[in-house]
Design a protein around this motif. Structure first.
Motif, PDB file in Angstrom:
ATOM      1  N   TRP A   1       7.565   9.609   2.154  1.00  0.00           N
ATOM      2  CA  TRP A   1       7.271   9.742   0.720  1.00  0.00           C
ATOM      3  C   TRP A   1       5.927  10.449   0.605  1.00  0.00           C
ATOM      4  O   TRP A   1       4.873   9.832   0.676  1.00  0.00           O
ATOM      5  CB  TRP A   1       7.238   8.359   0.078  1.00  0.00           C
ATOM      6  N   HIS A   2       5.960  11.763   0.429  1.00  0.00           N
ATOM      7  CA  HIS A   2       4.755  12.594   0.495  1.00  0.00           C
ATOM      8  C   HIS A   2       4.058  12.746  -0.849  1.00  0.00           C
ATOM      9  O   HIS A   2       3.094  13.525  -0.965  1.00  0.00           O
ATOM     10  CB  HIS A   2       5.115  13.984   1.018  1.00  0.00           C
ATOM     11  N   HIS A   3       4.484  12.013  -1.862  1.00  0.00           N
ATOM     12  CA  HIS A   3       4.003  12.271  -3.218  1.00  0.00           C
ATOM     13  C   HIS A   3       2.582  11.760  -3.456  1.00  0.00           C
ATOM     14  O   HIS A   3       1.908  12.240  -4.367  1.00  0.00           O
ATOM     15  CB  HIS A   3       4.988  11.686  -4.221  1.00  0.00           C
ATOM     16  N   VAL A   4       2.121  10.793  -2.668  1.00  0.00           N
ATOM     17  CA  VAL A   4       0.704  10.416  -2.744  1.00  0.00           C
ATOM     18  C   VAL A   4      -0.162  11.601  -2.314  1.00  0.00           C
ATOM     19  O   VAL A   4      -1.178  11.919  -2.935  1.00  0.00           O
ATOM     20  CB  VAL A   4       0.411   9.186  -1.865  1.00  0.00           C
ATOM     21  N   GLN A   5       0.252  12.262  -1.255  1.00  0.00           N
ATOM     22  CA  GLN A   5      -0.481  13.436  -0.781  1.00  0.00           C
ATOM     23  C   GLN A   5      -0.505  14.532  -1.844  1.00  0.00           C
ATOM     24  O   GLN A   5      -1.536  15.174  -2.066  1.00  0.00           O
ATOM     25  CB  GLN A   5       0.136  13.969   0.506  1.00  0.00           C
ATOM     26  N   THR A   6       0.624  14.746  -2.511  1.00  0.00           N
ATOM     27  CA  THR A   6       0.687  15.753  -3.571  1.00  0.00           C
ATOM     28  C   THR A   6      -0.289  15.425  -4.692  1.00  0.00           C
ATOM     29  O   THR A   6      -1.025  16.301  -5.175  1.00  0.00           O
ATOM     30  CB  THR A   6       2.119  15.837  -4.138  1.00  0.00           C
ATOM     31  N   MET A   7      -0.313  14.157  -5.110  1.00  0.00           N
ATOM     32  CA  MET A   7      -1.227  13.752  -6.186  1.00  0.00           C
ATOM     33  C   MET A   7      -2.677  13.942  -5.764  1.00  0.00           C
ATOM     34  O   MET A   7      -3.509  14.453  -6.536  1.00  0.00           O
ATOM     35  CB  MET A   7      -0.968  12.295  -6.568  1.00  0.00           C
ATOM     36  N   LEU A   8      -3.016  13.542  -4.533  1.00  0.00           N
ATOM     37  CA  LEU A   8      -4.395  13.674  -4.065  1.00  0.00           C
ATOM     38  C   LEU A   8      -4.791  15.150  -3.929  1.00  0.00           C
ATOM     39  O   LEU A   8      -5.928  15.530  -4.236  1.00  0.00           O
ATOM     40  CB  LEU A   8      -4.571  12.945  -2.739  1.00  0.00           C
TER      41      LEU A   8
ATOM     42  N   THR B   1       1.814  12.897   7.202  1.00  0.00           N
ATOM     43  CA  THR B   1       1.578  12.811   5.760  1.00  0.00           C
ATOM     44  C   THR B   1       0.368  11.941   5.463  1.00  0.00           C
ATOM     45  O   THR B   1      -0.448  12.268   4.584  1.00  0.00           O
ATOM     46  CB  THR B   1       2.819  12.264   5.051  1.00  0.00           C
ATOM     47  N   LEU B   2       0.229  10.820   6.171  1.00  0.00           N
ATOM     48  CA  LEU B   2      -0.934   9.953   5.974  1.00  0.00           C
ATOM     49  C   LEU B   2      -2.224  10.692   6.289  1.00  0.00           C
ATOM     50  O   LEU B   2      -3.212  10.610   5.537  1.00  0.00           O
ATOM     51  CB  LEU B   2      -0.813   8.706   6.841  1.00  0.00           C
ATOM     52  N   ILE B   3      -2.233  11.423   7.388  1.00  0.00           N
ATOM     53  CA  ILE B   3      -3.417  12.212   7.742  1.00  0.00           C
ATOM     54  C   ILE B   3      -3.694  13.252   6.665  1.00  0.00           C
ATOM     55  O   ILE B   3      -4.848  13.511   6.304  1.00  0.00           O
ATOM     56  CB  ILE B   3      -3.224  12.870   9.119  1.00  0.00           C
ATOM     57  N   GLY B   4      -2.630  13.844   6.117  1.00  0.00           N
ATOM     58  CA  GLY B   4      -2.814  14.781   5.018  1.00  0.00           C
ATOM     59  C   GLY B   4      -3.451  14.125   3.814  1.00  0.00           C
ATOM     60  O   GLY B   4      -4.325  14.708   3.163  1.00  0.00           O
TER      61      GLY B   4
ATOM     62  N   SER C   1       3.597  -0.747   2.441  1.00  0.00           N
ATOM     63  CA  SER C   1       4.973  -0.333   2.739  1.00  0.00           C
ATOM     64  C   SER C   1       5.341   0.998   2.097  1.00  0.00           C
ATOM     65  O   SER C   1       6.498   1.208   1.730  1.00  0.00           O
ATOM     66  CB  SER C   1       5.970  -1.420   2.296  1.00  0.00           C
ATOM     67  N   VAL C   2       4.386   1.880   1.947  1.00  0.00           N
ATOM     68  CA  VAL C   2       4.679   3.210   1.427  1.00  0.00           C
ATOM     69  C   VAL C   2       5.235   4.045   2.576  1.00  0.00           C
ATOM     70  O   VAL C   2       4.543   4.261   3.575  1.00  0.00           O
ATOM     71  CB  VAL C   2       3.425   3.881   0.838  1.00  0.00           C
ATOM     72  N   PRO C   3       6.481   4.504   2.490  1.00  0.00           N
ATOM     73  CA  PRO C   3       7.082   5.202   3.629  1.00  0.00           C
ATOM     74  C   PRO C   3       6.526   6.606   3.780  1.00  0.00           C
ATOM     75  O   PRO C   3       6.759   7.477   2.934  1.00  0.00           O
ATOM     76  CB  PRO C   3       8.576   5.231   3.272  1.00  0.00           C
TER      77      PRO C   3
ATOM     78  N   TYR D   1      12.149  -2.857  -5.518  1.00  0.00           N
ATOM     79  CA  TYR D   1      13.053  -2.173  -4.599  1.00  0.00           C
ATOM     80  C   TYR D   1      13.785  -1.020  -5.279  1.00  0.00           C
ATOM     81  O   TYR D   1      14.317  -1.166  -6.384  1.00  0.00           O
ATOM     82  CB  TYR D   1      14.079  -3.164  -4.031  1.00  0.00           C
ATOM     83  N   ALA D   2      13.776   0.125  -4.607  1.00  0.00           N
ATOM     84  CA  ALA D   2      14.511   1.326  -5.004  1.00  0.00           C
ATOM     85  C   ALA D   2      13.959   2.018  -6.247  1.00  0.00           C
ATOM     86  O   ALA D   2      14.586   2.943  -6.763  1.00  0.00           O
ATOM     87  CB  ALA D   2      15.996   1.022  -5.201  1.00  0.00           C
ATOM     88  N   VAL D   3      12.799   1.608  -6.728  1.00  0.00           N
ATOM     89  CA  VAL D   3      12.168   2.316  -7.842  1.00  0.00           C
ATOM     90  C   VAL D   3      11.296   3.424  -7.261  1.00  0.00           C
ATOM     91  O   VAL D   3      10.313   3.153  -6.576  1.00  0.00           O
ATOM     92  CB  VAL D   3      11.326   1.370  -8.706  1.00  0.00           C
ATOM     93  N   ASP D   4      11.653   4.654  -7.524  1.00  0.00           N
ATOM     94  CA  ASP D   4      10.979   5.812  -6.927  1.00  0.00           C
ATOM     95  C   ASP D   4      10.244   6.606  -8.011  1.00  0.00           C
ATOM     96  O   ASP D   4      10.880   7.284  -8.825  1.00  0.00           O
ATOM     97  CB  ASP D   4      12.003   6.698  -6.220  1.00  0.00           C
ATOM     98  N   PRO D   5       8.908   6.569  -8.011  1.00  0.00           N
ATOM     99  CA  PRO D   5       8.139   7.272  -9.045  1.00  0.00           C
ATOM    100  C   PRO D   5       7.755   8.691  -8.650  1.00  0.00           C
ATOM    101  O   PRO D   5       6.764   9.225  -9.146  1.00  0.00           O
ATOM    102  CB  PRO D   5       6.894   6.390  -9.171  1.00  0.00           C
ATOM    103  N   CYS D   6       8.519   9.324  -7.770  1.00  0.00           N
ATOM    104  CA  CYS D   6       8.123  10.627  -7.249  1.00  0.00           C
ATOM    105  C   CYS D   6       7.940  11.666  -8.349  1.00  0.00           C
ATOM    106  O   CYS D   6       7.016  12.493  -8.285  1.00  0.00           O
ATOM    107  CB  CYS D   6       9.128  11.112  -6.206  1.00  0.00           C
ATOM    108  N   ARG D   7       8.792  11.658  -9.372  1.00  0.00           N
ATOM    109  CA  ARG D   7       8.698  12.671 -10.430  1.00  0.00           C
ATOM    110  C   ARG D   7       7.400  12.544 -11.214  1.00  0.00           C
ATOM    111  O   ARG D   7       6.881  13.543 -11.729  1.00  0.00           O
ATOM    112  CB  ARG D   7       9.895  12.566 -11.379  1.00  0.00           C
ATOM    113  N   LEU D   8       6.871  11.333 -11.310  1.00  0.00           N
ATOM    114  CA  LEU D   8       5.593  11.143 -11.987  1.00  0.00           C
ATOM    115  C   LEU D   8       4.429  11.533 -11.085  1.00  0.00           C
ATOM    116  O   LEU D   8       3.506  12.242 -11.508  1.00  0.00           O
ATOM    117  CB  LEU D   8       5.450   9.688 -12.434  1.00  0.00           C
ATOM    118  N   PHE D   9       4.451  11.073  -9.828  1.00  0.00           N
ATOM    119  CA  PHE D   9       3.323  11.323  -8.932  1.00  0.00           C
ATOM    120  C   PHE D   9       3.108  12.810  -8.682  1.00  0.00           C
ATOM    121  O   PHE D   9       1.965  13.252  -8.525  1.00  0.00           O
ATOM    122  CB  PHE D   9       3.515  10.564  -7.612  1.00  0.00           C
TER     123      PHE D   9
END
Length: 244
Positions: A95-102, A123-126, A116-118, A64-72
């Motif tokens: 949380w759009h950082h999966v899209q950024t990584m892809l 964004t999911l379609i992206g 549970s990735v918000p 909970y509350a661990v946000d890896p956005c800076r890494l992704f």
């Protein structure tokens, strides 16, 4: 990949693993401490790119509350085949950082499993637009509507198959628990299934494989009487509604 006797890994530990193990191929690790922890914070300055050219399987479970956005946002994973990500970020809605990584990596991803990735449906379609090689998609705790099914429906106007997502998709799992509130209409579910089966048959399966399994809380009894769905079922499609 981790020592079960010392499960308290932080984002800093993950960063060190990423930056000190360039030949890493598989990583499975739970992250229980984020930058809010007083001892194990990420550095203020991170490299613009964190590249792991051999990493093919990545399974990360963030507490909970661990946000890896800076890494992704910095990850470059061009060989990634399987990605499973579990998160708990109640205060974030997209949380759009999966899209950024892809988008940065354009990997030959075959399996995408998100718990549970918000993220918004847009964004999911992206995300899906960057992984045309995908053949397994699982979404748990992520409400979806007809918009997702419509994005996976073959547009017959696009004769070359370029106007729909994930042409190699074989299995789709939208979750089976009460948290998986996927509000699909019979029309959208029928169109998605039938269009992909029809496209695969018309192309002689040379461009991609058709759906073999759809799992979700949708009441498939509402569409089983459709003649085209009945034919898909007769040809091998499996529709599964499990509720827990």
């Amino acid at each position: 990949m981790y020592d079960s006797n010392d499960p308290d890994f932080s984002l800093l530990d993950l960063f060190i693993c990423f930056t000190h193990c360039p030949l890493l191929e598989n990583l499975v690790i739970p992250i229980s401490m984020g930058d809010w922890h007083f001892r194990r914070c990420l550095p203020d300055e991170l490299p613009p790119t964190i590249g792991l050219s051999h990493l093919s399987h990545l399974y990360l479970d963030f507490s909970y509350a661990v946000d890896p956005c800076r890494l992704f946002d910095r990850l470059f994973l061009p060989a990634l085949i399987c990605l499973e990500l579990t998160m708990s970020l109640g205060h974030i809605t997209d949380w759009h950082h999966v899209q950024t990584m892809l988008a940065n990596s354009r990997p030959p991803l075959q399996s995408l499993i998100l718990w549970s990735v918000p993220m918004t449906e847009e964004t999911l379609i992206g995300c899906l637009s960057y992984v045309p090689t995908l053949n397994e998609l699982e979404l748990h705790g992520m409400p979806c509507s007809d918009r997702i099914l419509d994005s996976l429906t073959v547009d017959e106007a696009g004769a070359d198959g370029s106007r729909y997502l994930c042409p190699w998709l074989e299995t789709v799992n939208f979750g089976t628990t009460k948290e998986d509130n996927c509000d699909f209409s019979p029309r959208a579910m029928t169109d998605m299934i039938v269009s992909r089966w029809r496209d695969a048959k018309n192309s002689g399966f040379t461009r991609g494989n058709t759906l073999t399994l759809v799992v979700c809380r949708f009441k498939f009894s509402r569409i089983r009487s459709n003649p085209e769905i009945a034919q898909c079922l007769n040809d091998g499609l499996v529709l599964t509604r499990r509720t827990y």
